[in-house]
Design an enzyme around this catalytic site. Structure first.
Site, PDB file in Angstrom:
ATOM      1  N   ASP A  16      23.511  -6.533  49.212  1.00 30.83           N
ATOM      2  CA  ASP A  16      23.372  -7.645  48.253  1.00 30.83           C
ATOM      3  C   ASP A  16      22.239  -8.608  48.620  1.00 30.83           C
ATOM      4  OD1 ASP A  16      25.360  -7.019  46.432  1.00 30.83           O
ATOM      5  OD2 ASP A  16      26.892  -8.273  47.371  1.00 30.83           O
ATOM      6  N   GLY A  49      33.717 -11.903  47.084  1.00 30.92           N
ATOM      7  CA  GLY A  49      33.026 -11.117  46.056  1.00 30.92           C
ATOM      8  C   GLY A  49      31.883 -11.894  45.434  1.00 30.92           C
ATOM      9  N   GLY A  75      28.488 -14.713  49.445  1.00 29.91           N
ATOM     10  CA  GLY A  75      28.179 -15.926  50.210  1.00 29.91           C
ATOM     11  C   GLY A  75      27.350 -15.636  51.449  1.00 29.91           C
ATOM     12  N   LYS A 120      26.571 -15.256  43.644  1.00 29.89           N
ATOM     13  CA  LYS A 120      26.291 -14.352  42.509  1.00 29.89           C
ATOM     14  C   LYS A 120      27.608 -13.896  41.889  1.00 29.89           C
ATOM     15  CE  LYS A 120      27.640 -10.277  44.480  1.00 29.89           C
ATOM     16  NZ  LYS A 120      28.773  -9.518  44.191  1.00 29.89           N
TER      17      LYS A 120
HETATM   18  C1  LIG Z   1      30.504  -5.223  46.096  1.00 37.41           C
HETATM   19  C2  LIG Z   1      29.099  -5.778  46.085  1.00 37.41           C
HETATM   20  O1  LIG Z   1      29.083  -7.082  46.663  1.00 37.41           O
HETATM   21  C3  LIG Z   1      28.636  -5.913  44.644  1.00 37.41           C
HETATM   22  O2  LIG Z   1      27.521  -6.740  44.500  1.00 37.41           O
HETATM   23  C4  LIG Z   1      28.124  -4.890  46.849  1.00 37.41           C
HETATM   24  O3  LIG Z   1      28.122  -3.572  46.347  1.00 37.41           O
HETATM   25  C5  LIG Z   1      28.425  -4.861  48.347  1.00 37.41           C
HETATM   26  O4  LIG Z   1      27.348  -5.412  48.998  1.00 37.41           O
HETATM   27  P1  LIG Z   1      27.388  -5.878  50.534  1.00 37.41           P
HETATM   28  O5  LIG Z   1      28.625  -6.659  50.814  1.00 37.41           O
HETATM   29  O6  LIG Z   1      26.056  -6.501  50.803  1.00 37.41           O
HETATM   30  O7  LIG Z   1      27.530  -4.481  51.242  1.00 37.41           O
HETATM   31  P2  LIG Z   1      26.975  -3.948  52.647  1.00 37.41           P
HETATM   32  O8  LIG Z   1      27.126  -5.016  53.678  1.00 37.41           O
HETATM   33  O9  LIG Z   1      25.629  -3.328  52.460  1.00 37.41           O
HETATM   34  O10 LIG Z   1      28.016  -2.792  52.922  1.00 37.41           O
HETATM   35  C6  LIG Z   1      29.334  -3.020  53.340  1.00 37.41           C
HETATM   36  C7  LIG Z   1      30.122  -1.748  53.130  1.00 37.41           C
HETATM   37  O11 LIG Z   1      30.426  -1.592  51.726  1.00 37.41           O
HETATM   38  C8  LIG Z   1      30.318  -0.246  51.332  1.00 37.41           C
HETATM   39  N1  LIG Z   1      29.272  -0.099  50.312  1.00 37.41           N
HETATM   40  C9  LIG Z   1      28.401  -1.118  50.059  1.00 37.41           C
HETATM   41  C10 LIG Z   1      27.440  -0.987  49.088  1.00 37.41           C
HETATM   42  C11 LIG Z   1      27.352   0.239  48.390  1.00 37.41           C
HETATM   43  N2  LIG Z   1      26.435   0.432  47.431  1.00 37.41           N
HETATM   44  N3  LIG Z   1      28.229   1.234  48.663  1.00 37.41           N
HETATM   45  C12 LIG Z   1      29.189   1.086  49.612  1.00 37.41           C
HETATM   46  O12 LIG Z   1      29.982   1.999  49.839  1.00 37.41           O
HETATM   47  C13 LIG Z   1      30.033   0.538  52.603  1.00 37.41           C
HETATM   48  O13 LIG Z   1      31.280   0.936  53.138  1.00 37.41           O
HETATM   49  C14 LIG Z   1      29.400  -0.481  53.515  1.00 37.41           C
HETATM   50  O14 LIG Z   1      29.586  -0.172  54.861  1.00 37.41           O
HETATM   51  N1  LIG Z   2      27.109 -16.704  56.483  1.00 34.29           N
HETATM   52  C1  LIG Z   2      28.310 -16.173  56.270  1.00 34.29           C
HETATM   53  N2  LIG Z   2      29.155 -16.734  55.381  1.00 34.29           N
HETATM   54  C2  LIG Z   2      30.358 -16.183  55.150  1.00 34.29           C
HETATM   55  N3  LIG Z   2      30.822 -15.075  55.747  1.00 34.29           N
HETATM   56  C3  LIG Z   2      30.033 -14.467  56.632  1.00 34.29           C
HETATM   57  C4  LIG Z   2      28.732 -14.979  56.912  1.00 34.29           C
HETATM   58  N4  LIG Z   2      28.159 -14.141  57.790  1.00 34.29           N
HETATM   59  C5  LIG Z   2      29.045 -13.175  58.053  1.00 34.29           C
HETATM   60  N5  LIG Z   2      30.176 -13.340  57.373  1.00 34.29           N
HETATM   61  C6  LIG Z   2      31.347 -12.421  57.410  1.00 34.29           C
HETATM   62  O1  LIG Z   2      31.178 -11.534  56.297  1.00 34.29           O
HETATM   63  C7  LIG Z   2      32.418 -11.233  55.677  1.00 34.29           C
HETATM   64  C8  LIG Z   2      32.248 -11.255  54.142  1.00 34.29           C
HETATM   65  O2  LIG Z   2      31.965 -12.570  53.759  1.00 34.29           O
HETATM   66  P1  LIG Z   2      31.176 -12.930  52.408  1.00 34.29           P
HETATM   67  O3  LIG Z   2      31.602 -14.303  52.035  1.00 34.29           O
HETATM   68  O4  LIG Z   2      29.729 -12.682  52.565  1.00 34.29           O
HETATM   69  O5  LIG Z   2      31.834 -11.853  51.439  1.00 34.29           O
HETATM   70  P2  LIG Z   2      31.602 -11.456  49.959  1.00 34.29           P
HETATM   71  O6  LIG Z   2      31.345 -12.677  49.131  1.00 34.29           O
HETATM   72  O7  LIG Z   2      32.721 -10.592  49.533  1.00 34.29           O
HETATM   73  O8  LIG Z   2      30.260 -10.609  50.039  1.00 34.29           O
HETATM   74  P3  LIG Z   2      29.733  -9.491  49.025  1.00 34.29           P
HETATM   75  O9  LIG Z   2      30.003 -10.004  47.635  1.00 34.29           O
HETATM   76  O10 LIG Z   2      28.254  -9.443  49.370  1.00 34.29           O
HETATM   77  O11 LIG Z   2      30.470  -8.244  49.383  1.00 34.29           O
HETATM   78  C9  LIG Z   2      33.421 -12.265  56.184  1.00 34.29           C
HETATM   79  O12 LIG Z   2      34.482 -11.574  56.752  1.00 34.29           O
HETATM   80  C10 LIG Z   2      32.678 -13.111  57.212  1.00 34.29           C
HETATM   81  O13 LIG Z   2      33.352 -13.179  58.434  1.00 34.29           O
END
Ligand SMILES: C[C@](O)(CO)[C@H](O)COP(=O)(O)OP(=O)(O)OC[C@H]1O[C@@H](n2ccc(N)nc2=O)[C@H](O)[C@@H]1O
Ligand SMILES: Nc1ncnc2c1ncn2[C@@H]1O[C@H](COP(=O)(O)OP(=O)(O)OP(=O)(O)O)[C@@H](O)[C@H]1O
EC number: 2.7.1.148
Length: 295
Positions: free
Chosen positions: A139, A101, A104, A13
């Site tokens: 997410d 970001g 994944g 996304k």
């Molecule tokens: C940055 C984005 O990826 C944008 O789509 C999302 O807001 C984050 O989504 P995500 O990675 O699925 O987040 P989560 O795994 O639920 O939360 C990880 C951490 O991000 C922070 N977090 C996340 C979502 C949110 N609305 N507020 C937060 O402050 C919190 O510290 C939380 O412990």
């Molecule tokens: N299936 C997976 N694929 C990738 N990373 C994973 C997975 N499951 C757990 N993780 C862990 O989650 C952390 C974040 O990875 P991810 O690729 O999901 O980040 P992101 O794209 O920034 O996610 P978001 O945009 O939801 O914040 C990594 O440090 C990784 O070790």
């Protein structure tokens, strides 16, 4: 139909907007985000295990293969909630950069929920799967549906939107991983002075107005990540200088995306970026379509 093996696409996304309205007592932030899926995707293969075990392999060796993996977590949650006797072997073909970001891990979890619903014959609706997804990460509910949506609450409340104006999306990820909790942790909500105009973005999508969509791009986490990682700014500047119509960081970064309508510009931007970063992808938005089950 009874499946023994199923493969599900897990698309990345991007955030067309990301606004933070308040910090919540539970530690999360109240957000307002317009998100859309693009055709850069992992593939999650699920094979039935009659011994009840859950196991996982991933094509990227540095991704955890245990309960820390969001897909593994999804399978565990489904098995426990619905007292499923069977198990599953998950194989993740990783194409989406990690900690980028681009959601994944969340998309892998969502694909696992969709796939196991079929493999284990659970008969759950998408809304039920999205609710379970919220227990894994903010997410995940969006990723259960895919397409284009306005996400509110901590990101788990989803309102579906139509397809944005068709365009090319060029993604570039600098060679750094960004921790989402760190970025939210460094955000000072009272000091945000670049709130995106979410209403205007909703209008741009409803009318498929490409230039209004580009004007309405905004992400309040961008300044936080830019201050931690100056390379992100360089990529943005390079995209703008190469003719991108709109440029923004996705989620908590560090991936930056450029939107363009004319194909000729795609090549120019791609070539300029490739001299600078290795991870560059040219993709299309998936529009309003739901995630597709392959087999
Ligand atoms: C940055 C984005 O990826 C944008 O789509 C999302 O807001 C984050 O989504 P995500 O990675 O699925 O987040 P989560 O795994 O639920 O939360 C990880 C951490 O991000 C922070 N977090 C996340 C979502 C949110 N609305 N507020 C937060 O402050 C919190 O510290 C939380 O412990
Ligand atoms: N299936 C997976 N694929 C990738 N990373 C994973 C997975 N499951 C757990 N993780 C862990 O989650 C952390 C974040 O990875 P991810 O690729 O999901 O980040 P992101 O794209 O920034 O996610 P978001 O945009 O939801 O914040 C990594 O440090 C990784 O070790």
């Amino acid at each position: 139909m009874n499946y023994v093996r199923i493969s599900v696409k897990a698309p990345a996304k991007i955030n067309l907007t990301l606004d933070v309205l308040a910090k919540r007592p539970d530690g999360y932030h109240e957000v307002e985000m317009v998100m859309t899926t693009v055709d850069l995707a992992d593939r999650v293969d699920m094979t039935l295990r009659e011994d009840g075990e859950i196991t996982l392999d991933c094509s990227a060796s540095f991704v955890p293969d245990d309960i820390r993996n969001h897909a593994y977590k999804a399978a565990t949650l489904m098995k426990e909630k619905f007292q499923v006797r069977q198990g599953v072997h998950l194989y993740i073909d990783k194409q989406i950069p990690v900690a980028a970001g681009l959601a994944g891990g969340s998309s892998d979890a969502a694909a696992t929920l969709r796939g196991l619903n079929q493999l284990w014959n659970l008969g759950l609706t998408r809304d039920e799967l999205a609710k379970i997804g919220a227990e894994i990460g903010s997410d995940v509910p969006f990723c259960v549906y895919g397409g284009t949506a306005l996400a509110t609450g901590r990101g788990e409340q989803i309102a579906h939107l139509g397809a944005p104006a068709p365009c090319w999306v060029i993604l570039a990820k600098p060679p750094i991983g960004v921790s989402t909790p760190d970025v939210y942790g460094n955000l000072r909500v009272a000091q945000i002075d670049n709130h995106p105009d979410t209403k205007q973005m909703l209008q741009a999508i409803a009318t498929q107005d490409f230039s209004l969509m580009c004007q309405s791009l905004g992400n309040v986490l961008e300044n936080v990540t830019l201050s931690l990682h100056p390379q992100v700014r360089q990529i943005k500047d390079l995209m703008v200088a190469s003719g991108a119509d709109g440029v923004l960081m996705s989620g908590s970064g560090p991936t930056v995306f450029a939107l363009v309508q004319k194909e000729a510009k795609v090549h120019r931007i791609y070539n300029a970026l490739r001299g600078f970063v290795k991870d560059v992808f040219v993709v299309r938005m998936l529009g309003a379509k739901e995630g597709e089950i392959l087999a």
